[in-house]
Write a protein that holds these residues in place. Structure first.
Motif, PDB file in Angstrom:
ATOM      1  N   GLU A 171       0.832  -1.202   0.000  1.00  0.00           N
ATOM      2  CA  GLU A 171       0.000   0.000   0.000  1.00  0.00           C
ATOM      3  C   GLU A 171       0.868   1.254   0.000  1.00  0.00           C
ATOM      4  N   GLN A 172       1.934   1.248   0.769  1.00  0.00           N
ATOM      5  CA  GLN A 172       2.845   2.395   0.818  1.00  0.00           C
ATOM      6  C   GLN A 172       3.468   2.639  -0.548  1.00  0.00           C
ATOM      7  N   ARG A 173       3.870   1.569  -1.223  1.00  0.00           N
ATOM      8  CA  ARG A 173       4.477   1.709  -2.548  1.00  0.00           C
ATOM      9  C   ARG A 173       3.479   2.274  -3.555  1.00  0.00           C
ATOM     10  N   THR A 174       2.221   1.877  -3.450  1.00  0.00           N
ATOM     11  CA  THR A 174       1.188   2.408  -4.342  1.00  0.00           C
ATOM     12  C   THR A 174       1.051   3.914  -4.162  1.00  0.00           C
ATOM     13  N   LEU A 175       1.083   4.370  -2.920  1.00  0.00           N
ATOM     14  CA  LEU A 175       0.999   5.814  -2.661  1.00  0.00           C
ATOM     15  C   LEU A 175       2.220   6.536  -3.221  1.00  0.00           C
ATOM     16  N   GLU A 176       3.393   5.929  -3.097  1.00  0.00           N
ATOM     17  CA  GLU A 176       4.611   6.535  -3.639  1.00  0.00           C
ATOM     18  C   GLU A 176       4.532   6.643  -5.158  1.00  0.00           C
ATOM     19  N   ILE A 177       4.040   5.612  -5.811  1.00  0.00           N
ATOM     20  CA  ILE A 177       3.899   5.635  -7.272  1.00  0.00           C
ATOM     21  C   ILE A 177       2.930   6.738  -7.679  1.00  0.00           C
ATOM     22  N   ALA A 178       1.821   6.858  -6.960  1.00  0.00           N
ATOM     23  CA  ALA A 178       0.844   7.910  -7.270  1.00  0.00           C
ATOM     24  C   ALA A 178       1.479   9.288  -7.143  1.00  0.00           C
ATOM     25  N   LYS A 179       2.247   9.506  -6.097  1.00  0.00           N
ATOM     26  CA  LYS A 179       2.919  10.798  -5.913  1.00  0.00           C
ATOM     27  C   LYS A 179       3.892  11.076  -7.049  1.00  0.00           C
ATOM     28  N   GLU A 180       4.633  10.052  -7.478  1.00  0.00           N
ATOM     29  CA  GLU A 180       5.579  10.224  -8.580  1.00  0.00           C
ATOM     30  C   GLU A 180       4.857  10.568  -9.870  1.00  0.00           C
ATOM     31  N   MET A 181       3.725   9.895 -10.139  1.00  0.00           N
ATOM     32  CA  MET A 181       2.961  10.179 -11.345  1.00  0.00           C
ATOM     33  C   MET A 181       2.432  11.612 -11.330  1.00  0.00           C
ATOM     34  N   LEU A 182       1.938  12.049 -10.171  1.00  0.00           N
ATOM     35  CA  LEU A 182       1.440  13.422 -10.060  1.00  0.00           C
ATOM     36  C   LEU A 182       2.561  14.428 -10.276  1.00  0.00           C
ATOM     37  N   ALA A 183       3.746  14.134  -9.750  1.00  0.00           N
ATOM     38  CA  ALA A 183       4.899  15.023  -9.923  1.00  0.00           C
ATOM     39  C   ALA A 183       5.294  15.131 -11.392  1.00  0.00           C
ATOM     40  N   GLU A 184       5.022  14.083 -12.163  1.00  0.00           N
ATOM     41  CA  GLU A 184       5.316  14.100 -13.600  1.00  0.00           C
ATOM     42  C   GLU A 184       4.210  14.767 -14.410  1.00  0.00           C
ATOM     43  N   VAL A 201      -5.266  13.325 -12.468  1.00  0.00           N
ATOM     44  CA  VAL A 201      -5.788  12.556 -11.337  1.00  0.00           C
ATOM     45  C   VAL A 201      -6.466  11.269 -11.809  1.00  0.00           C
ATOM     46  N   GLU A 202      -7.307  11.355 -12.836  1.00  0.00           N
ATOM     47  CA  GLU A 202      -8.025  10.175 -13.311  1.00  0.00           C
ATOM     48  C   GLU A 202      -7.070   9.075 -13.768  1.00  0.00           C
ATOM     49  N   LYS A 203      -6.004   9.457 -14.443  1.00  0.00           N
ATOM     50  CA  LYS A 203      -5.043   8.461 -14.925  1.00  0.00           C
ATOM     51  C   LYS A 203      -4.310   7.814 -13.748  1.00  0.00           C
ATOM     52  N   VAL A 204      -3.905   8.620 -12.781  1.00  0.00           N
ATOM     53  CA  VAL A 204      -3.215   8.088 -11.606  1.00  0.00           C
ATOM     54  C   VAL A 204      -4.143   7.130 -10.863  1.00  0.00           C
ATOM     55  N   ALA A 205      -5.395   7.520 -10.699  1.00  0.00           N
ATOM     56  CA  ALA A 205      -6.362   6.667 -10.009  1.00  0.00           C
ATOM     57  C   ALA A 205      -6.562   5.358 -10.767  1.00  0.00           C
ATOM     58  N   ARG A 206      -6.666   5.429 -12.070  1.00  0.00           N
ATOM     59  CA  ARG A 206      -6.885   4.229 -12.882  1.00  0.00           C
ATOM     60  C   ARG A 206      -5.699   3.280 -12.810  1.00  0.00           C
ATOM     61  N   PHE A 207      -4.491   3.797 -12.879  1.00  0.00           N
ATOM     62  CA  PHE A 207      -3.302   2.945 -12.889  1.00  0.00           C
ATOM     63  C   PHE A 207      -2.936   2.396 -11.510  1.00  0.00           C
ATOM     64  N   THR A 208      -3.257   3.121 -10.450  1.00  0.00           N
ATOM     65  CA  THR A 208      -2.882   2.664  -9.114  1.00  0.00           C
ATOM     66  C   THR A 208      -4.011   1.957  -8.381  1.00  0.00           C
ATOM     67  N   GLY A 209      -5.253   2.167  -8.842  1.00  0.00           N
ATOM     68  CA  GLY A 209      -6.390   1.581  -8.154  1.00  0.00           C
ATOM     69  C   GLY A 209      -6.861   2.405  -6.964  1.00  0.00           C
ATOM     70  N   LEU A 210      -6.264   3.574  -6.774  1.00  0.00           N
ATOM     71  CA  LEU A 210      -6.675   4.462  -5.690  1.00  0.00           C
ATOM     72  C   LEU A 210      -7.904   5.254  -6.108  1.00  0.00           C
ATOM     73  N   ALA A 211      -8.698   5.649  -5.131  1.00  0.00           N
ATOM     74  CA  ALA A 211      -9.856   6.502  -5.403  1.00  0.00           C
ATOM     75  C   ALA A 211      -9.362   7.888  -5.808  1.00  0.00           C
ATOM     76  N   PRO A 212     -10.040   8.542  -6.737  1.00  0.00           N
ATOM     77  CA  PRO A 212      -9.629   9.886  -7.145  1.00  0.00           C
ATOM     78  C   PRO A 212      -9.508  10.858  -5.975  1.00  0.00           C
ATOM     79  N   ALA A 213     -10.374  10.734  -4.982  1.00  0.00           N
ATOM     80  CA  ALA A 213     -10.302  11.629  -3.817  1.00  0.00           C
ATOM     81  C   ALA A 213      -8.981  11.459  -3.069  1.00  0.00           C
ATOM     82  N   ILE A 214      -8.490  10.240  -2.979  1.00  0.00           N
ATOM     83  CA  ILE A 214      -7.209   9.993  -2.309  1.00  0.00           C
ATOM     84  C   ILE A 214      -6.073  10.579  -3.130  1.00  0.00           C
ATOM     85  N   VAL A 215      -6.141  10.411  -4.447  1.00  0.00           N
ATOM     86  CA  VAL A 215      -5.101  10.956  -5.321  1.00  0.00           C
ATOM     87  C   VAL A 215      -5.055  12.474  -5.183  1.00  0.00           C
TER      88      VAL A 215
END
Length: 75
Positions: A33-46, A50-64
């Motif tokens: 779970e921690q790694r998923t959050l790290e990947i989401a943060k990296e994607m956002l930094a790039e 939000v929708e793409k990050v949520a789709r690729f990580t499986g996280l809810a858009p609100a969390i992203v």
């Protein structure tokens, strides 16, 4: 009288619970779970939306969005 299959099922359920408890206690599950959050943060930094990050990580858009994805999203 319980059948042999019932005893096997009880044994299997008990083993699964022990394995799960051990994995959780040693951080194997939480680490993913921690790694998923790290990947989401990296994607956002790039600059990924939000929708793409949520789709690729499986996280809810609100969390992203709470992770820093306050940018406008693309359609």
């Amino acid at each position: 009288m319980p059948t042999k299959e019932r005893y096997i099922n009880l044994f299997t359920d008990y083993d699964f619970k022990k394995i799960f408890d051990t994995a959780f206690d040693e951080g194997w599950i939480g680490g993913r779970e921690q790694r998923t959050l790290e990947i989401a943060k990296e994607m956002l930094a790039e600059g990924e939306p939000v929708e793409k990050v949520a789709r690729f990580t499986g996280l809810a858009p609100a969390i992203v969005e709470k992770l820093g994805g306050n940018r406008q999203t693309t359609v």
